[in-house]
Design a protein around this motif. Structure first.
Motif, PDB file in Angstrom:
ATOM      1  N   GLN A 178       0.789  -1.129   0.121  1.00  0.00           N
ATOM      2  CA  GLN A 178       0.147   0.005  -0.021  1.00  0.00           C
ATOM      3  C   GLN A 178       0.597   1.276   0.062  1.00  0.00           C
ATOM      4  OE1 GLN A 178      -3.015  -0.306   3.310  1.00  0.00           O
ATOM      5  NE2 GLN A 178      -3.792  -2.123   2.427  1.00  0.00           N
ATOM      6  N   HIS A 200      -6.618   2.448   3.630  1.00  0.00           N
ATOM      7  CA  HIS A 200      -8.044   1.740   3.545  1.00  0.00           C
ATOM      8  C   HIS A 200      -8.526   2.082   4.563  1.00  0.00           C
ATOM      9  CE1 HIS A 200      -5.412  -1.508   5.869  1.00  0.00           C
ATOM     10  NE2 HIS A 200      -5.099  -0.368   6.356  1.00  0.00           N
ATOM     11  N   SER A 202      -9.863  -0.158   6.639  1.00  0.00           N
ATOM     12  CA  SER A 202      -9.473  -1.071   7.754  1.00  0.00           C
ATOM     13  C   SER A 202      -9.146  -0.469   9.304  1.00  0.00           C
ATOM     14  CB  SER A 202      -8.492  -2.332   7.281  1.00  0.00           C
ATOM     15  OG  SER A 202      -8.998  -2.834   6.226  1.00  0.00           O
ATOM     16  N   GLN A 205     -11.894  -0.552  11.592  1.00  0.00           N
ATOM     17  CA  GLN A 205     -12.145  -1.858  12.446  1.00  0.00           C
ATOM     18  C   GLN A 205     -11.885  -1.849  13.815  1.00  0.00           C
ATOM     19  OE1 GLN A 205     -10.901  -5.669  10.702  1.00  0.00           O
ATOM     20  NE2 GLN A 205     -10.976  -5.053   8.613  1.00  0.00           N
ATOM     21  N   ARG A 226      -3.842   6.392  -1.787  1.00  0.00           N
ATOM     22  CA  ARG A 226      -2.603   5.681  -2.018  1.00  0.00           C
ATOM     23  C   ARG A 226      -1.837   6.795  -3.026  1.00  0.00           C
ATOM     24  NH1 ARG A 226      -4.329  -0.689  -1.934  1.00  0.00           N
ATOM     25  NH2 ARG A 226      -5.698  -0.396   0.028  1.00  0.00           N
ATOM     26  N   GLN A 240     -13.634   3.039  -0.552  1.00  0.00           N
ATOM     27  CA  GLN A 240     -13.960   1.539  -0.006  1.00  0.00           C
ATOM     28  C   GLN A 240     -15.023   1.318   0.776  1.00  0.00           C
ATOM     29  OE1 GLN A 240     -10.254   0.439   1.867  1.00  0.00           O
ATOM     30  NE2 GLN A 240      -9.271  -0.513   0.083  1.00  0.00           N
ATOM     31  N   GLU A 242     -15.968  -1.033   4.035  1.00  0.00           N
ATOM     32  CA  GLU A 242     -15.391  -1.910   4.571  1.00  0.00           C
ATOM     33  C   GLU A 242     -16.628  -2.790   5.439  1.00  0.00           C
ATOM     34  OE1 GLU A 242     -11.853  -1.936   5.096  1.00  0.00           O
ATOM     35  OE2 GLU A 242     -11.604  -3.410   6.599  1.00  0.00           O
ATOM     36  N   PHE A 280      -3.761 -11.068   3.400  1.00  0.00           N
ATOM     37  CA  PHE A 280      -3.942  -9.666   4.180  1.00  0.00           C
ATOM     38  C   PHE A 280      -3.185  -9.915   5.495  1.00  0.00           C
ATOM     39  CE2 PHE A 280      -7.473  -9.854   1.235  1.00  0.00           C
ATOM     40  CZ  PHE A 280      -7.033  -8.459   0.395  1.00  0.00           C
ATOM     41  N   PHE A 282      -4.006  -8.704   8.192  1.00  0.00           N
ATOM     42  CA  PHE A 282      -5.065  -8.737   9.481  1.00  0.00           C
ATOM     43  C   PHE A 282      -6.196  -9.742   9.258  1.00  0.00           C
ATOM     44  CE2 PHE A 282      -7.398  -6.013   6.392  1.00  0.00           C
ATOM     45  CZ  PHE A 282      -6.275  -5.587   5.365  1.00  0.00           C
ATOM     46  N   THR A 283      -6.075 -10.558   8.173  1.00  0.00           N
ATOM     47  CA  THR A 283      -7.184 -11.664   8.026  1.00  0.00           C
ATOM     48  C   THR A 283      -6.339 -13.103   8.149  1.00  0.00           C
ATOM     49  OG1 THR A 283      -7.434 -11.103   6.035  1.00  0.00           O
ATOM     50  CG2 THR A 283      -8.993 -10.376   7.331  1.00  0.00           C
ATOM     51  N   GLY A 314     -11.714  -7.770  -0.835  1.00  0.00           N
ATOM     52  CA  GLY A 314     -10.780  -8.723  -0.271  1.00  0.00           C
ATOM     53  C   GLY A 314     -11.433  -9.012   1.165  1.00  0.00           C
ATOM     54  N   CYS A 315     -11.126 -10.126   1.432  1.00  0.00           N
ATOM     55  CA  CYS A 315     -11.847 -10.573   2.669  1.00  0.00           C
ATOM     56  C   CYS A 315     -11.343 -11.514   3.494  1.00  0.00           C
ATOM     57  CB  CYS A 315     -13.329 -11.077   2.494  1.00  0.00           C
ATOM     58  SG  CYS A 315     -13.449 -12.366   1.546  1.00  0.00           S
ATOM     59  N   ALA A 340     -13.910 -10.023   8.101  1.00  0.00           N
ATOM     60  CA  ALA A 340     -13.934  -8.571   7.627  1.00  0.00           C
ATOM     61  C   ALA A 340     -13.851  -8.652   5.995  1.00  0.00           C
ATOM     62  CB  ALA A 340     -12.842  -7.890   8.286  1.00  0.00           C
ATOM     63  N   PHE A 341     -14.285  -7.626   5.564  1.00  0.00           N
ATOM     64  CA  PHE A 341     -14.123  -7.455   3.993  1.00  0.00           C
ATOM     65  C   PHE A 341     -13.842  -5.934   3.691  1.00  0.00           C
ATOM     66  CE2 PHE A 341     -18.629  -7.457   4.749  1.00  0.00           C
ATOM     67  CZ  PHE A 341     -19.040  -6.302   4.107  1.00  0.00           C
ATOM     68  N   GLY A 342     -13.220  -5.481   2.394  1.00  0.00           N
ATOM     69  CA  GLY A 342     -13.250  -4.406   2.103  1.00  0.00           C
ATOM     70  C   GLY A 342     -13.187  -4.482   0.559  1.00  0.00           C
TER      71      GLY A 342
END
Ligand code: PHE
Length: 373
Positions: A178, A200, A202, A205, A226, A240, A242, A280, A282-283, A314-315, A340-342
């Motif tokens: 990123q 993002h 996220s 969250q 970005r 996005q 989220e 990712f 974080f997942t 993404g999730c 989670a998803f984004g």
């Protein structure tokens, strides 16, 4: 106002005085009239057959006069008649002059204030939702209907929320995925407090979990940045949505079921979803989700690059390392789990409205935006 005096003395001098007084009163009264109705009153006061001043002269001056003077008094009164008429006529033309002056004046005023009510009015263009916001709201509405609440967070974010608490350790290569826009002059601060434009949604969250204990069901629309050079599909600013769900016994099945339902709600019940492995920080596990092409139904077309599928988001299941950062807020990864998803909104809007380049969304060109009105 003039009142006809009784004459005790009928000497020529006394008559003369009385006539002079009357003339003065007549001219005074004539001079004071300034409207049609005042003029009429004036005329009647002096000339009315019944009890006008001229008539009163006959009753008050002539009738009681000594017989030998009746002739003289009668002549005096007769001579006054045309005089009175003269003043009455004068008054009338003066009032008429006033009326014509006023009339032409108001004509000028009317002309200057003339309003052509047949002219078309100035139409204020009615604002409409920007196409990106429209798509974003549609997505949010689908999750609201499933009981999600809507959350938000700051666009200028700290390193801690944007990366560290999402399990991107300092200097970890995952950060390189990123390209980040940093706020200048932050070197004096501890690394985790340094500011950047969030890459993002996220970080919200973490902010949400700090604010409320589980269970959580939240949908977060937002703007992100970005350091991507602008081309047809990339922009340094984009959007996005989220999603985060945390509860006891949340499984990957819930993730798949929720997203599959959401896609069917968004694109119609015939749309299919598929998930394949991704990464990712974080997942864990992580996945990318694709939908069967919403344009060709999966047969293959230009929009899906003839693959029949379009990648939308993404999730994954929330990584236990992420829960560690919010443990003190009631998130114990041995008791709870979550997904989670984004998803990128702009790309979806590009596809949906067949827009040639993402920059169209942010240039503010009215000719482009008008098409959505
Ligand atoms: N934040 C990720 C991105 O911007 C997307 C994502 C969100 C992935 C939530 C998994 C879970 O690429």
């Amino acid at each position: 106002m003039y009142i006809v005096p009784k004459l005790d003395d009928y000497s020529p001098e006394a008559l003369d005085r009385a006539v002079t007084e009357l003339r003065q009163a007549l001219s005074r009264e004539e001079a004071s009239i300034s409207s049609q109705s005042e003029w009429k009153e004036f005329r009647d006061r002096w000339l009315a057959r019944k009890n006008g001043i001229l008539t009163q002269l006959n009753n008050v001056w002539l009738k009681p006069s000594p017989p030998d003077l009746k002739r003289t008094v009668g002549q005096v009164i007769n001579a006054l008649h045309p005089e009175i008429e003269h003043f009455v006529m004068n008054g009338q033309s003066r009032v008429e002059d006033i009326r014509t002056v006023l009339g032409s004046l108001s004509k000028d005023i009317l002309a200057s204030e003339r309003l052509d009510i047949t002219l078309p009015g100035i139409r204020r263009p009615i604002g409409v939702k920007h196409p990106v916001l429209r798509v974003m709201d549609e997505i949010v509405a689908v999750f609201k209907a499933m009981g999600y609440s809507v959350g938000k967070g700051p666009e200028v974010e700290t390193d801690y929320y944007n990366f560290e608490s999402l399990n991107f350790p300092p200097n970890h290569p995952a950060r390189d995925t990123q390209d980040t826009l940093f706020i200048a002059g932050q070197e004096g601060k501890p690394a985790r407090d340094r500011l950047m434009l969030r890459t993002h949604t996220s970080p919200v969250q973490i902010r949400t979990m700090e604010q409320q204990p589980p269970p959580v069901r939240i949908i977060i629309p937002g703007k992100v940045h970005r350091n991507d050079p602008l081309d047809a599909t990339h922009s340094p600013v984009f959007h996005q949505v989220e999603g985060l769900a945390v509860d006891t016994n949340i499984t990957f099945c819930d993730l798949k079921g929720t997203l599959d339902h959401a896609m069917k709600a968004l694109f119609g019940s015939s749309v299919k979803t598929r998930f394949y492995p991704s990464f990712f920080p974080f997942t864990e596990p992580s996945a990318d989700m694709q939908v069967s092409c919403i344009f060709c139904g999966g047969k293959g077309c230009r929009k899906c690059k003839f693959s029949g599928w379009i990648e939308l988001l993404g999730c994954g299941m929330v990584d236990p390392n992420v829960f560690e950062f919010v443990k003190q807020y009631g998130y114990d990864s041995s008791k709870i789990s979550g997904f989670a998803f984004g998803m990128g909104v702009d790309r979806l809007a590009l596809l949906k409205y067949e827009v040639e380049g993402i920059q169209m969304f942010f240039e503010g060109d009215v000719r482009f935006l008008e098409q959505f009105a």
